[in-house]
Structures are given as structure tokens and as C-alpha cells.
Design an enzyme around this catalytic site. Structure first.
Site, mmCIF file in Angstrom:
data_model
loop_
_atom_site.group_PDB
_atom_site.id
_atom_site.type_symbol
_atom_site.label_atom_id
_atom_site.label_comp_id
_atom_site.label_asym_id
_atom_site.label_seq_id
_atom_site.Cartn_x
_atom_site.Cartn_y
_atom_site.Cartn_z
ATOM 1 N N ASP A 2 0.817 -1.213 0.000
ATOM 2 C CA ASP A 2 0.000 0.000 0.000
ATOM 3 C C ASP A 2 0.857 1.272 0.000
ATOM 4 O O ASP A 2 1.447 1.613 1.022
ATOM 5 C CB ASP A 2 -0.877 -0.053 1.260
ATOM 6 C CG ASP A 2 -1.823 1.117 1.375
ATOM 7 O OD1 ASP A 2 -2.035 1.818 0.369
ATOM 8 O OD2 ASP A 2 -2.364 1.326 2.480
ATOM 9 N N SER B 279 -0.249 4.241 2.721
ATOM 10 C CA SER B 279 -0.076 4.218 4.170
ATOM 11 C C SER B 279 1.359 3.796 4.459
ATOM 12 O O SER B 279 2.115 3.474 3.531
ATOM 13 C CB SER B 279 -1.080 3.272 4.847
ATOM 14 O OG SER B 279 -0.774 1.923 4.560
ATOM 15 N N ASN C 91 2.439 1.934 7.697
ATOM 16 C CA ASN C 91 2.679 0.917 8.726
ATOM 17 C C ASN C 91 2.575 -0.496 8.157
ATOM 18 O O ASN C 91 1.857 -0.734 7.187
ATOM 19 C CB ASN C 91 1.664 1.038 9.868
ATOM 20 C CG ASN C 91 1.874 2.281 10.696
ATOM 21 O OD1 ASN C 91 1.425 3.359 10.307
ATOM 22 N ND2 ASN C 91 2.551 2.153 11.813
ATOM 23 N N TRP D 208 1.278 -4.171 9.400
ATOM 24 C CA TRP D 208 0.579 -4.922 10.456
ATOM 25 C C TRP D 208 0.007 -6.218 9.903
ATOM 26 O O TRP D 208 -0.303 -6.316 8.714
ATOM 27 C CB TRP D 208 -0.492 -4.071 11.148
ATOM 28 C CG TRP D 208 -1.724 -3.783 10.340
ATOM 29 C CD1 TRP D 208 -1.964 -2.686 9.577
ATOM 30 C CD2 TRP D 208 -2.885 -4.621 10.213
ATOM 31 N NE1 TRP D 208 -3.199 -2.789 8.976
ATOM 32 C CE2 TRP D 208 -3.784 -3.964 9.350
ATOM 33 C CE3 TRP D 208 -3.241 -5.872 10.747
ATOM 34 C CZ2 TRP D 208 -5.019 -4.507 8.998
ATOM 35 C CZ3 TRP D 208 -4.488 -6.414 10.394
ATOM 36 C CH2 TRP D 208 -5.353 -5.721 9.535
ATOM 37 N N TYR E 138 -11.396 1.960 10.589
ATOM 38 C CA TYR E 138 -11.990 1.521 9.332
ATOM 39 C C TYR E 138 -13.181 2.359 8.896
ATOM 40 O O TYR E 138 -13.633 2.252 7.793
ATOM 41 C CB TYR E 138 -12.564 0.111 9.444
ATOM 42 C CG TYR E 138 -11.606 -0.972 9.772
ATOM 43 C CD1 TYR E 138 -10.598 -1.305 8.887
ATOM 44 C CD2 TYR E 138 -11.744 -1.687 10.938
ATOM 45 C CE1 TYR E 138 -9.749 -2.336 9.190
ATOM 46 C CE2 TYR E 138 -10.895 -2.724 11.235
ATOM 47 C CZ TYR E 138 -9.895 -3.042 10.359
ATOM 48 O OH TYR E 138 -9.077 -4.068 10.665
ATOM 49 N N ASP F 243 -1.824 5.860 -5.269
ATOM 50 C CA ASP F 243 -2.076 4.945 -4.160
ATOM 51 C C ASP F 243 -2.413 3.536 -4.642
ATOM 52 O O ASP F 243 -3.526 3.275 -5.101
ATOM 53 C CB ASP F 243 -3.225 5.514 -3.308
ATOM 54 C CG ASP F 243 -3.558 4.628 -2.117
ATOM 55 O OD1 ASP F 243 -2.765 3.714 -1.801
ATOM 56 O OD2 ASP F 243 -4.612 4.853 -1.504
ATOM 57 N N THR G 248 -5.681 1.786 -3.072
ATOM 58 C CA THR G 248 -7.061 2.166 -3.389
ATOM 59 C C THR G 248 -7.336 1.598 -4.776
ATOM 60 O O THR G 248 -6.503 1.739 -5.672
ATOM 61 C CB THR G 248 -7.241 3.698 -3.389
ATOM 62 O OG1 THR G 248 -7.094 4.185 -2.052
ATOM 63 C CG2 THR G 248 -8.627 4.105 -3.894
#
Ligand code: NAG
Ligand code: NAG
Length: 377
Positions: free
Chosen positions: A86, A89, A91, A93, A129, A268, A271
Site C-alpha cells: 500500500d 499508508s 505501517n 501490520w 476503518y 495509491d 485504493t
């Protein structure tokens, strides 16, 4: 010859880091097959800007049309995960074995007790979210991407996840944007790759295949000439947070239909569609003969694809045209355009997602903070 030389450099320095991206089924397709889509969409309306709301918490999305993911592993011995790569963003996880939510079941879950290199922290992480949230905590471990081990990588381990995460093919997310927008200021994976000298160049590039399940690729540390033809058009970033650029206009047959006078956009991979202000997108869709339905989809007659015009995005003076075949998708229930409306209270108003990125070999250049776009070979 050129390709031969590049191959040699990569082999010598072991710095070709490639992550094949799999084009899997979207959440929309999976739910449609089960006849659950409309009910799901009513309960989980798509709110594209939720991902970018700056709450000091990690950003997330409930985008049901994402389809590309790659495999990485965490820990010693390695535990594997399907990961959304992505650029919207920062991070990393993954779900953890401590996740108490139903939506974690059916996903790969990280077990820190089975990794000899895991180090825990007491820092928590929370992901919004819009329809729920993911919560968890942060830890450090060895993260292996494309066969290359990144040491002491900070990442989030989920403890709860919103129900809609259960519909996603991928387990977690690897953010490729700048540390500036990282939750808890966690160092992103690619930043560690640069500082640990794991990449030959401070660039990464993406090829997203339109039709094939296989063949899509994330290339870390290199630009591979075999993926493109002609020139690379470099666009300077207007902000080093997301991959944000200034867009000059959006035109159809030379006429400005959106982004009149210029606007800010981000590139992005996380998306799926092209998102812009509602009024602009309505105007654009009207030119294409599309109408927004009750679920927010821009529905169009499949018969009109042949006669539909191209849509041209001008960035840094370069015109990038999308043919209708690339922005109209055909699903079980008819055709829709890949243009969706959403009004951001953000520093940018457009998101150039996978519908855009699929048309070009896309390079994210951290060495000089530019994005490069080149025609696919
Ligand atoms: C986490 O918090 C506990 C209890 O407050 C403390 O004993 C422990 O040392 C902390 N661990 C880390 C890694 O900071
Ligand atoms: C950025 O780097 C690329 C690749 O090295 C180069 O071709 C381009 O001219 C550079 N652009 C700027 C604005 O420095």
C-alpha cells in the site's frame, strides 16, 4: 545488453528484491458469489477518505475492490502472510494469534511465541476503518520481503479486527509511503531497507497486470527496463507524506471535465479506483454516460464501452490517457466505471488508485522524491 548488465549488478549485490503480486478475487466478487454483496454494501458503505483521516492512528480502508497482494514472512523461523502493498499508508501490520475477532479466523495469524527473534513493546496500535477498527500492539522482528531479511522491523500485531476484514483475501498491510504519516512514527519497511543498505537504489516500482492472475510485480530497489517502453515521465512530489503530486487537469476530447485549474492527487496502490470530489466525478461520469446507483457505484451500459471516450490526466505537463477498456469493469451485475466520488477534508482531493496505476509502469523514487510513469512494454 542493458538488461544483461542490470541482471549482473543485481546478482553481484543480491539487491534485486522482487515480490510477485497475485491478482486475487476482490471482496466484492467473493460476496457476489455468495449473494451477500448488496447486504454487505448497505452495512459497509465505501467511504474512500476514511483511510486518510489523520487521527494519529493508522489509516485503513474498507475498499471491496482491491485484488493485488504479495507474500512476506515475519519471524524466525518465518511465518508467511498475504499482504496488501500500500503506497497510501506507512505501517506494517498482520493478524496475531491473540486476535479475538471472528474476522481473523481464516487468515494467517502471527504467533510471537514461535519466533526466536521477536521483541515485544508496550506500544498499542489502532486502525480506523469507518465501520469499526483494528486494535493491537507493536513488536519488532525480522521481516523477509522478496527473500531479503529486514532486521528489527517494527510492526503491528492485531488483537481485534472489524468484521469486514474477514472478507479480504489478504491478511495484513505493508505501507510503502513516508514515515511522516506512520502511526506511532513506526519506521516503514522500505525506510529500513534503505538504511540497512538492502536496496541498490532508493526506488521501488510496480507493475499491475490487468488480465493475468500472475505477472504483477513489486520491485524494491530497481527500475527494470523490460517492464516499459519509451521514456519515463517524472513528476515531482508536492508533499513527501503520501506520494502526492499536482494534477493540472482531467480532460475528455480536450475539454476540461474535472480538476479545473489544478488539484492535488496521490498515487495509491492501496485504493482500487480513481477517487475525486463528488461534483467533479459526477461531471466526469456524466460525460461517460454513467450514473451513480444507491450503493455509490458508477453504473454504465456495457454496450457503450466501444463508443466511450478516453479520459486524460495531465500531470506535470504530461498527458496520461486512460482508454475506456481500462476504466470500465464488467462484473456479474453489469458494468461500472472506476471513477468514484468522495469529498476529503485533506491536503489532496484525488486518489489515483489501481485503475490508474495498471496503465503504466509506476516508479516511486525516494532518492529525489518523484513518481515516474512509463508506457507498459
Ligand atoms: C511492558 O510493561 C510491563 C508492565 O508495565 C513491564 O514490566 C515491561 O517491562 C514492559 N515491556 C517493555 C518492552 O517495555
Ligand atoms: C529523478 O531521478 C530520475 C532517475 O534517476 C531522473 O531520471 C530524474 O531526472 C530525476 N528527477 C528530478 C526532478 O530530479
Amino acid at each position: 545488453m542493458k538488461q544483461f548488465l542490470i541482471l549482473c549488478v543485481c546478482v553481484a549485490l543480491s539487491q534485486c528484491i522482487r515480490v510477485p503480486l497475485i491478482k486475487g478475487k476482490t471482496a466484492r466478487q467473493r460476496l457476489q458469489e455468495k449473494g451477500l454483496w448488496e447486504e454487505y454494501r448497505k452495512e459497509n458503505p465505501y467511504v474512500p477518505w476514511i483511510k486518510f483521516v489523520q487521527t494519529g492512528q493508522e489509516s485503513m480502508t474498507n475498499d471491496a475492490d482491491l485484488c493485488y497482494y504479495g507474500v512476506i514472512s515475519i519471524g524466525t523461523p518465518p511465518q508467511s502472510f498475504n499482504i496488501l502493498m500500500d503506497t497510501g499508508s506507512s505501517n506494517l501490520w498482520v493478524p496475531s494469534v491473540y486476535c479475538s475477532s471472528q474476522s481473523c479466523q481464516g487468515h494467517n495469524m502471527f504467533n510471537p511465541q514461535q519466533s526466536s527473534t521477536f521483541q515485544s513493546t508496550n506500544e498499542s496500535i489502532s486502525v480506523q476503518y469507518g465501520t469499526g477498527s483494528m486494535t493491537g500492539y507493536m513488536g519488532y522482528d525480522t521481516v523477509t520481503v522478496g527473500g531479503i531479511a529486514v532486521q528489527n522491523q517494527i510492526f503491528g500485531l492485531s488483537e481485534t479486527e472489524a468484521p469486514f476484514m474477514g472478507t479480504m483475501t489478504w491478511d495484513g498491510i505493508m505501507g510503502l509511503a513516508y514515515q511522516a504519516i506512520s502511526s506511532d512514527s513506526a519506521t516503514p519497511v522500505f525506510d529500513n531497507m534503505m538504511s540497512q543498505n538492502l536496496v541498490a537504489e532508493d526506488v521501488f516500482s510496480v507493475y499491475l497486470s490487468s488480465n493475468e492472475q500472475q505477472g504483477s510485480m513489486l520491485l524494491l530497489g530497481e527500475i527494470d527496463p523490460s517492464y516499459y517502453t519509451g521514456s519515463i515521465y517524472w513528476i515531482p512530489l508536492s508533499s513527501e507524506s503520501y506520494y502526492q503530486v499536482t494534477m493540472d487537469s482531467i480532460t475528455i476530447n480536450g475539454q476540461v471535465v474535472a480538476c479545473n485549474g489544478g488539484c492535488q492527487a496521490i498515487v495509491d496502490t492501496g485504493t482500487s479506483f480513481i477517487i475525486g470530489p463528488s461534483s467533479d466525478v459526477s461531471n466526469l461520469n456524466a460525460y461517460l454516460g454513467a450514473q451513480t446507483d444507491q450503493y455509490g457505484d458508477s453504473v454504465v451500459s456495457c454496450n457503450s464501452i466501444q463508443s466511450m471516450p478516453s479520459v486524460t490526466f495531465t500531470l506535470n505537463g504530461y498527458a496520461f490517457s486512460l482508454p475506456p477498456s481500462s476504466f470500465v469493469s464488467q462484473g456479474n451485475s453489469g458494468c461500472m466505471t472506476g471513477f468514484s466520488g468522495g469529498d476529503f477534508g485533506s491536503s489532496f482531493s484525488w486518489i489515483l488508485g489501481d485503475v490508474f496505476i495498471r496503465n503504466w509502469y509506476t516508479i516511486f523514487n525516494r532518492a529525489n522524491n518523484t513518481v515516474g510513469l512509463a508506457s507498459l512494454s
